[in-house]
Design a protein around this motif. Structure first.
Motif, mmCIF file in Angstrom:
data_model
loop_
_atom_site.group_PDB
_atom_site.id
_atom_site.type_symbol
_atom_site.label_atom_id
_atom_site.label_comp_id
_atom_site.label_asym_id
_atom_site.label_seq_id
_atom_site.Cartn_x
_atom_site.Cartn_y
_atom_site.Cartn_z
ATOM 1 N N ARG A 78 44.784 79.550 -5.467
ATOM 2 C CA ARG A 78 43.799 80.299 -4.651
ATOM 3 C C ARG A 78 44.427 80.843 -3.245
ATOM 4 N N TYR A 92 45.000 84.240 -1.420
ATOM 5 C CA TYR A 92 44.216 84.715 -0.334
ATOM 6 C C TYR A 92 45.048 85.399 0.583
ATOM 7 N N GLY A 132 41.563 84.127 -5.518
ATOM 8 C CA GLY A 132 41.712 84.143 -3.890
ATOM 9 C C GLY A 132 42.314 85.521 -3.344
ATOM 10 N N ARG A 138 38.817 87.377 -2.924
ATOM 11 C CA ARG A 138 37.877 86.612 -1.645
ATOM 12 C C ARG A 138 38.444 87.422 -0.354
ATOM 13 N N PHE A 181 36.142 79.277 -2.499
ATOM 14 C CA PHE A 181 36.689 80.749 -2.903
ATOM 15 C C PHE A 181 35.532 81.616 -3.537
#
Lengths: 337, 337
Positions: free
Chosen positions: A226, A230, A256, A259, B285
């Motif tokens: 994740r 991100y 990820g 987000r 997340f």
């Protein structure tokens, strides 16, 4: 008091050394002698304890499932399916994690001591192709490889069509009207198979759709986590022109990435469509729900256990390769806008 | 050709039966005799294979971590931490899953054959308190229990203060101005410890805040899964008055509950605040990010491995109970409105 080796030797009228050779599986014991010893073992119900019985039968009834990281949902969900499938074949499964440690994977394939506690190994490796070529343990320990593609036929192997899976994901983004399609998980630092194959599928789909992508649209992701997703997505969103779609090489990367899109003040799918590969449960409950290429883990698990069970029974069976099916699953994160 | 039992017997000038008794760990061998045999084993480097060596040393260097479901993120993240902690103590860990099978848990604690392949067991049980009272395997196999509370002192145990963890979560909701606080995971069908203790914490916090909740606000969740959370939250949202906050007994339940709130056309945290327990990465997340009570799994893992290592070295050591710390982590899903 359970029977001892000496009891067996006396009954079979052979030396203790011969009994020891038989239970240890050493050669140089004639078949006639071996049968005599086995009959005595049977008659005396010789089994001091389960470990001794392991010596006798050469079987523990246990399989090892070896994965890189057990806290990655794809692997923990695969583990669940393998445990279920193995139960149907009368095997129990213990899970081992290599933790991205190449040396550990290599030792394991070369014949780590402890692997002898298992009847066979189901192995989802991170090793590179060239490393795998150096390994030659399969004659000694039944082994089935999972998930990669393009082995050389020496190993039983339940594969995924990584090129096609990636191509299907990117073709879906293109068909939904996206024109600036980036990828997270490409550009591996080492020569792993999965990222290379999925990158090939990404590039093939772009070409088929008549799309081009600048080289910086293909970003690396060392751990398919994740956090990797991100970070990579945050970098992609700062590019000009900004991508309008991101194909992630795993669902975890995609979680990820989604987000990161929100934290940049943008929307999924309005500003950026996001799609992954794996079909982990987390993606089904995410907001928006995550489009993905679903890998049929129950199929992978069942075929892997079927293969290992066959190989345990007949170690000389020719290696087999099975390709597991996959299918595109369209959810909210790639809705056309 | 490696040394056999007979070689050892000849060198030690004892019978093969005596050697067999020593390596099998049976009693009725005098200490003087045992030392003589062990010296011969040492001198001949007697170890036909790792299984035979296991017979000799009584050690495999492996721990079993037994969890109900490996695809539940709390357990897979705990497994990761246990593997890391065990490595520092020189142990490898294999993971076993009981799959909510009480009978399997019971067999395992009573001494399943295969557990003898391990030096010790780290066990996160689902068994009820009364079942645990019936079990008495710990004298034979080093065992450390994880996560539950209120055992009777016969087992090494790394506990969570479940009552306090639940109370902290609900007190936070009350302090944020929520007055209609529901719970998902309460009302267990069987007498499991965790749901009972967390329900006690929920009720205590309501009372301390001077709040009341109708009985139907406390809902069951058989498996603490995303699907359970989704279903229970959907039912809660149909109640009148509708809850303005939901305390979920696990983060996974909370992830499902949040999705149910959105699918009902409502918002988190504006219409309904949601909080969980565990602090799995998925919650960090999620959108909105999930408030939770963070259980210190690295601490739990480290203490559990420290205890099992001590018990393996000294099986007669008195049982110890350690309570792992926890802390409230406030994120977007419980923001005041």
């Amino acid at each position: 008091m359970p029977a001892t080796l000496r009891d067996v030797a006396e009954l079979a009228q052979v030396s203790v050394r011969t009994v020891s050779n038989v239970v240890s599986g050493y050669a140089h014991v004639s078949e006639r002698m071996r049968q005599r010893v086995l009959a005595a073992i049977e008659e005396l119900d010789y089994r001091a304890n389960p470990v001794a019985r392991t010596l006798r039968t050469g079987r523990t009834g246990m399989l090892a499932l070896v994965v890189p990281e057990i806290d990655v949902p794809y692997f923990s969900e695969l583990a669940r399916d393998v445990i279920d499938a193995a139960a149907e074949f009368g095997y129990r499964v213990m899970i081992d994690q290599t933790g991205h440690d190449h040396e550990r994977e290599r030792r394991l394939l070369m014949g780590d001591d402890r692997t002898m506690l298992f009847d066979g190994i189901l192995f989802s490796p991170l090793v590179t192709k060239s490393e795998l070529l150096d390994m030659h343990r399969s004659e000694h320990m039944p082994l089935v490889l999972l998930g990669e593609h393009e082995f050389d036929g020496r190993f039983d192997h339940v594969a995924i069509d990584n090129v096609r899976a990636a191509r299907d994901a990117v073709a879906h983004l293109a068909a939904s009207g996206r024109t600036r399609i980036a990828a997270i998980g490409a550009q591996p630092l080492e020569e792993y198979s999965t990222p290379l194959l999925r990158t090939a599928g990404y590039e093939a789909a772009l070409e088929e759709a008549g799309l081009e992508a600048p080289p910086e649209y293909a970003t690396p992701a060392p751990h398919y986590s994740r956090t990797d997703g991100y970070g990579a997505a945050t970098a992609l969103l700062a590019l000009s022109p900004r991508p309008d779609a991101i194909f992630c090489f795993s669902d975890l990367l995609a979680v990820g990435a989604m987000r990161a899109v929100f934290d940049a003040g943008l929307s999924v799918p309005e500003d950026v469509a996001v799609i992954g590969i794996d079909d982990i449960e987390e993606g089904r409950f995410a907001r928006p729900s995550l489009s993905t290429v679903s890998l049929d883990t129950p199929f992978i698990a069942r075929e892997a256990v079927r293969r290992i069970a066959a190989r345990i029974d007949d170690p000389s069976a020719p290696a087999e390769e099975v390709v597991a099916p996959h299918r595109l699953v369209v959810r909210e994160s790639t809705a056309a806008v």
